[in-house]
Design a protein around this motif. Structure first.
Motif, PDB file in Angstrom:
ATOM      1  N   ARG A 176       9.559  36.615 -10.767  1.00  0.00           N
ATOM      2  CA  ARG A 176       9.166  36.807 -12.175  1.00  0.00           C
ATOM      3  C   ARG A 176       9.858  38.006 -12.814  1.00  0.00           C
ATOM      4  O   ARG A 176      10.312  37.952 -13.958  1.00  0.00           O
ATOM      5  CB  ARG A 176       7.642  36.982 -12.248  1.00  0.00           C
ATOM      6  N   ASP A 177       9.925  39.121 -12.057  1.00  0.00           N
ATOM      7  CA  ASP A 177      10.410  40.381 -12.622  1.00  0.00           C
ATOM      8  C   ASP A 177      11.842  40.716 -12.188  1.00  0.00           C
ATOM      9  O   ASP A 177      12.320  41.828 -12.450  1.00  0.00           O
ATOM     10  CB  ASP A 177       9.485  41.529 -12.214  1.00  0.00           C
ATOM     11  N   HIS A 178      12.495  39.774 -11.509  1.00  0.00           N
ATOM     12  CA  HIS A 178      13.884  39.981 -11.061  1.00  0.00           C
ATOM     13  C   HIS A 178      14.000  41.225 -10.176  1.00  0.00           C
ATOM     14  O   HIS A 178      14.895  42.063 -10.358  1.00  0.00           O
ATOM     15  CB  HIS A 178      14.830  40.079 -12.265  1.00  0.00           C
ATOM     16  N   LEU A 179      13.110  41.313  -9.214  1.00  0.00           N
ATOM     17  CA  LEU A 179      13.110  42.400  -8.241  1.00  0.00           C
ATOM     18  C   LEU A 179      13.493  41.842  -6.869  1.00  0.00           C
ATOM     19  O   LEU A 179      13.428  40.620  -6.643  1.00  0.00           O
ATOM     20  CB  LEU A 179      11.724  43.051  -8.176  1.00  0.00           C
ATOM     21  N   PRO A 180      13.884  42.691  -5.931  1.00  0.00           N
ATOM     22  CA  PRO A 180      14.237  42.198  -4.594  1.00  0.00           C
ATOM     23  C   PRO A 180      13.024  41.582  -3.887  1.00  0.00           C
ATOM     24  O   PRO A 180      11.887  42.044  -4.061  1.00  0.00           O
ATOM     25  CB  PRO A 180      14.702  43.458  -3.855  1.00  0.00           C
ATOM     26  N   THR A 181      13.269  40.541  -3.119  1.00  0.00           N
ATOM     27  CA  THR A 181      12.186  39.969  -2.321  1.00  0.00           C
ATOM     28  C   THR A 181      11.847  40.922  -1.169  1.00  0.00           C
ATOM     29  O   THR A 181      12.675  41.716  -0.729  1.00  0.00           O
ATOM     30  CB  THR A 181      12.579  38.603  -1.746  1.00  0.00           C
ATOM     31  N   VAL A 182      10.626  40.813  -0.698  1.00  0.00           N
ATOM     32  CA  VAL A 182      10.163  41.677   0.393  1.00  0.00           C
ATOM     33  C   VAL A 182       9.664  40.765   1.511  1.00  0.00           C
ATOM     34  O   VAL A 182       8.551  40.224   1.434  1.00  0.00           O
ATOM     35  CB  VAL A 182       9.037  42.630  -0.069  1.00  0.00           C
TER      36      VAL A 182
END
Length: 368
Positions: free
Chosen positions: A127-133
């Protein structure tokens, strides 16, 4: 025919286990075949049943469940958030980036497993275009591995929105959000209150009621649960430097070549001396009901025949589970076939006093 009650008491009062073994071996000399089942059952009831422990009384421990690492991560989390007062996304991200192990505390507050937290983080990342964890990253951070600011922020958003019940809104009907538990039911306010005042014992016990005491540990070690007895025996032998072979991972042909054992499957353990000579055979058996114990007792008859073929090598049994309280056709026959060399988890250390164990102690380097 001998006096049954007197024989049982003499065996129970034997000054050493070796003396007890010698007395049990005399039973066929003192009692006719028609009475021997009754005698062995009485010996089993008087001498061995009191030390039986149910397998549900023990868990297979893992170092990751020790308290100290959680206490350390919790100390960092409370310090960096000012007692969970600073819990906006920026403060949470800063806390996690500074001390990645604090993620452990926040994840536990949410009631998520590492897999569940990773799945929630993917929602935020997409959703927020952040790296997956991923799960490996989460476990690494909780162990203290560093992370960058974007990873920390993704985790912080998961924590913030889950606690606020915006990422996973409170459902209607019979299901509940995981946040609807005493320490998080009012969000950060209840977290702060518990952090400040402590968790009442009743609340702690209530968590065990619906979570199950040791449930997480039992689930995570389910594949090893059947090895609790064998692992305890192996740890004892390693601690005292006794040469042994745990046969589960060994090739049957190799065991036959080395020790002459042809019984299939091979016994759980073989003990040997420095020259490689077979000195004892040991079998572990757990049974939670009497019928299972009766069926497993037959195994010791074939092992006794094999040890007799090999010149009378001592046969040991290590048993667990309340099924062995069935004495007439389960525990009694095991006592007979092993000449009384029957041990349980509570009496396991006593096995070191029974021949040939005292002569084998220290022949191998002990476990650190």
């Amino acid at each position: 025919m001998g006096d049954l009650a007197a024989t049982v008491e003499v065996i129970a009062d034997a000054p050493t286990w070796d003396a007890r073994v010698a007395l049990v071996r005399r039973v066929p000399e003192e009692f006719g075949l028609a009475h021997q089942q009754e005698v062995y059952a009485a010996i089993a009831e008087r001498v061995y049943v009191p030390s039986l422990a149910p397998d549900f009384a023990y868990v297979h421990w893992r170092d990751e469940y020790e308290l100290a690492p959680v206490e350390d991560a919790y100390a960092h989390a409370t310090r960096l958030t000012d007692g969970f007062a600073a819990t906006d996304v920026s403060a949470l991200a800063r806390t996690i980036e500074t001390e990645p192990a604090t993620l452990w505390v926040f994840r536990l507050l949410l009631g998520f497993t590492a897999q569940e937290f990773s799945a929630a983080a993917k929602i935020i990342a997409d959703r927020d275009h952040l790296p997956t964890v991923g799960v490996a990253r989460i476990k690494g951070m909780e162990a203290g591995s560093t992370c960058n600011g974007e990873i920390a922020r993704c985790c912080a958003v998961v924590i913030d929105e889950t606690m606020a019940q915006t990422l996973f809104p409170s459902p209607a009907g019979a299901v509940r959000s995981k946040i609807a538990k005493p320490d998080t039911v009012a969000g950060w306010e209840s977290v702060r209150r518990y952090a400040r005042d402590g968790v009442p014992l009743a609340v702690f016990l209530h968590q065990r009621h619906y979570g199950g005491a040791f449930r997480q540990l039992l689930d995570s070690t389910s594949t090893k649960r059947g090895d609790v007895i064998e692992d305890a025996v192996e740890a004892l032998f390693r601690q005292h430097g006794i040469p042994f072979l745990r046969t589960g991972s060994q090739d049957q042909a190799e065991i036959e070549r080395r020790f002459g054992l042809t019984v299939k499957p091979a016994p759980d353990f073989v003990l040997f001396d420095r020259a490689g000579t077979l000195r004892a055979v040991l079998e572990c058996k757990g049974a939670n009901d009497g019928g299972t114990a009766r069926d497993k007792a037959a195994r010791f008859r074939s092992l006794r025949a094999e040890t007799a073929r090999l010149g009378g090598v001592p046969l040991f049994a290590v048993l667990a589970g309340l099924g062995w309280k069935r004495t007439a056709d389960a525990l009694g026959p095991v006592v007979r076939e092993t000449d009384g060399r029957v041990f349980t988890l509570p009496t396991l250390a006593d096995m070191l006093t029974v021949q040939p164990c005292p002569t084998l102690i220290g022949l191998e380097p002990t476990a650190v």
